[in-house]
Enzyme design. Structure first.
Site, short mmCIF file in Angstrom:
data_model
loop_
_atom_site.label_atom_id
_atom_site.label_comp_id
_atom_site.label_asym_id
_atom_site.label_seq_id
_atom_site.Cartn_x
_atom_site.Cartn_y
_atom_site.Cartn_z
CB SER A 8 -0.97 -0.03 1.30
OG SER A 8 -1.27 1.32 1.62
CG HIS A 33 -3.77 -1.36 -1.67
ND1 HIS A 33 -5.00 -2.12 -2.08
CD2 HIS A 33 -4.10 -0.58 -0.79
CE1 HIS A 33 -5.93 -1.80 -1.21
NE2 HIS A 33 -5.58 -0.89 -0.63
CG ASP A 35 -4.90 2.60 0.82
OD1 ASP A 35 -5.92 1.91 0.62
OD2 ASP A 35 -3.74 2.21 1.26
CG MET A 37 -7.93 7.65 2.62
SD MET A 37 -7.13 7.64 3.96
CE MET A 37 -6.11 6.08 4.14
CG HIS A 66 -9.25 0.68 -0.64
ND1 HIS A 66 -8.54 0.38 0.65
CD2 HIS A 66 -10.38 0.58 -0.51
CE1 HIS A 66 -9.56 0.33 1.47
NE2 HIS A 66 -10.60 0.53 1.02
CG MET A 68 -10.98 3.82 2.06
SD MET A 68 -9.45 3.66 3.17
CE MET A 68 -8.23 3.95 1.63
CG MET A 137 -11.55 -2.12 5.18
SD MET A 137 -10.10 -1.64 4.21
CE MET A 137 -9.17 -1.26 5.76
N GLY A 142 -8.64 4.43 7.04
CA GLY A 142 -8.05 5.75 7.03
C GLY A 142 -6.73 5.95 7.37
CG ASP A 175 -6.14 -2.71 3.11
OD1 ASP A 175 -4.95 -2.43 3.77
OD2 ASP A 175 -6.63 -1.60 2.25
C1 DX5 Z 1 -6.19 1.95 5.43
C2 DX5 Z 1 -5.61 1.40 4.03
C3 DX5 Z 1 -4.80 0.20 4.13
C4 DX5 Z 1 -3.66 0.75 4.76
C5 DX5 Z 1 -2.80 -0.43 5.40
O1 DX5 Z 1 -7.23 2.62 5.33
O2 DX5 Z 1 -6.72 1.28 3.10
O3 DX5 Z 1 -4.28 -0.01 2.56
O4 DX5 Z 1 -2.36 1.36 4.08
O5 DX5 Z 1 -1.63 0.02 6.15
P1 DX5 Z 1 -1.21 -1.13 7.11
O6 DX5 Z 1 -0.47 -2.20 6.27
O7 DX5 Z 1 0.15 -0.19 7.74
O8 DX5 Z 1 -2.09 -1.55 8.05
ZN ZN Z 2 -6.45 0.01 1.39
#
Ligand code: DX5
Ligand code: ZN
Length: 215
Positions: A8, A33, A35, A37, A66, A68, A137, A142, A175
């Site tokens: 990620s 990946h 993320d 947000m 992904h 969010m 999740m 977040g 994740d």
């Molecule tokens: C959290 C994200 C994850 C995050 C995972 O909201 O969706 O993808 O980056 O990070 P780690 O592996 O550090 O929990």
């Molecule tokens: Zn993610």
């Protein structure tokens, strides 16, 4: 199980993304990946499409995006422009999830749906045949670096049983809080793809850690 690994980017060094993405390119990672947000669906803002334009140029790995965010339907074209192979929307953010999945497929991307830790997998019974992947999740979305929620193992088992009952093609992705202590157990429990942020980008040797996570 497929044993895919998707680092990620959220935990990368944003001051030197090129360096970190080049290391991912050299590694056994399967996807990168991403993320996104919006500060509304989750209590944090990460990065958006102007940044992903450069990520697309630098990454040799397929992008798994992904989202969010609320109203992800509005951004199907923008996600497609990043070159993503997979557009992933939250169950909790989609009032008309079936329509959203159709729009993602019409844009020639694979469609994934994500469940927050409190959302039961049983809610997917009438959409499981239509999705290419389900992301469970294992932390509240977040932030990177949070502690893995153990109830995820039960969700993987129940989701795997549903996929088999339907003869569905959906992959299972996990994740949040994935690390060297739980990766093998998660693959053995039925996960096809693990996302790892801090475990990869916080490691002294990222390439080696990615190989160990998949081993
Ligand atoms: C959290 C994200 C994850 C995050 C995972 O909201 O969706 O993808 O980056 O990070 P780690 O592996 O550090 O929990
Ligand atoms: Zn993610």
């Amino acid at each position: 199980m497929k044993k895919l690994l998707a680092p990620s980017l959220l935990s990368a060094n944003f001051g030197n993304l090129q360096h970190d993405i080049e290391l991912i390119n050299q590694s056994d990672a399967d996807w990168l990946h991403i993320d996104v947000m919006d500060g509304v669906f989750v209590p944090n803002i990460s990065f958006g499409f102007p940044v992903l334009k450069y990520v697309k140029e630098l990454s040799h790995k397929p992008l798994d995006v992904h989202l969010m965010i609320v109203e992800p339907d509005k951004f199907v074209n923008e996600v497609k422009a990043t070159g993503a192979i997979m557009m992933n929307v939250h169950y909790e953010a989609c009032t008309h999830l079936h329509r959203t999945i159709q729009r993602i497929h019409a844009a020639d991307m694979q469609a994934a749906v994500t469940l927050n830790p409190h959302t039961p997998v049983e809610l997917l019974e009438d959409i499981i045949d239509d999705v290419d992947m389900v992301l469970l999740m294992s932390v509240n979305p977040g932030f990177g670096g949070q502690k893995f929620i153990d109830n995820t193992y039960s969700k993987i088992a129940r989701l795997r049983a549903m996929i088999e009952r339907h003869h569905a093609k959906a992959l299972i992705q996990v994740d949040g809080g994935v690390n060297l202590d739980n990766a093998a157990k998660l693959y053995a429990a039925g996960a096809d793809c693990l996302v790892a942020g801090s475990a990869v980008f916080g490691a002294d040797n990222m390439v080696e850690t990615i190989a160990q996570l998949k081993a």
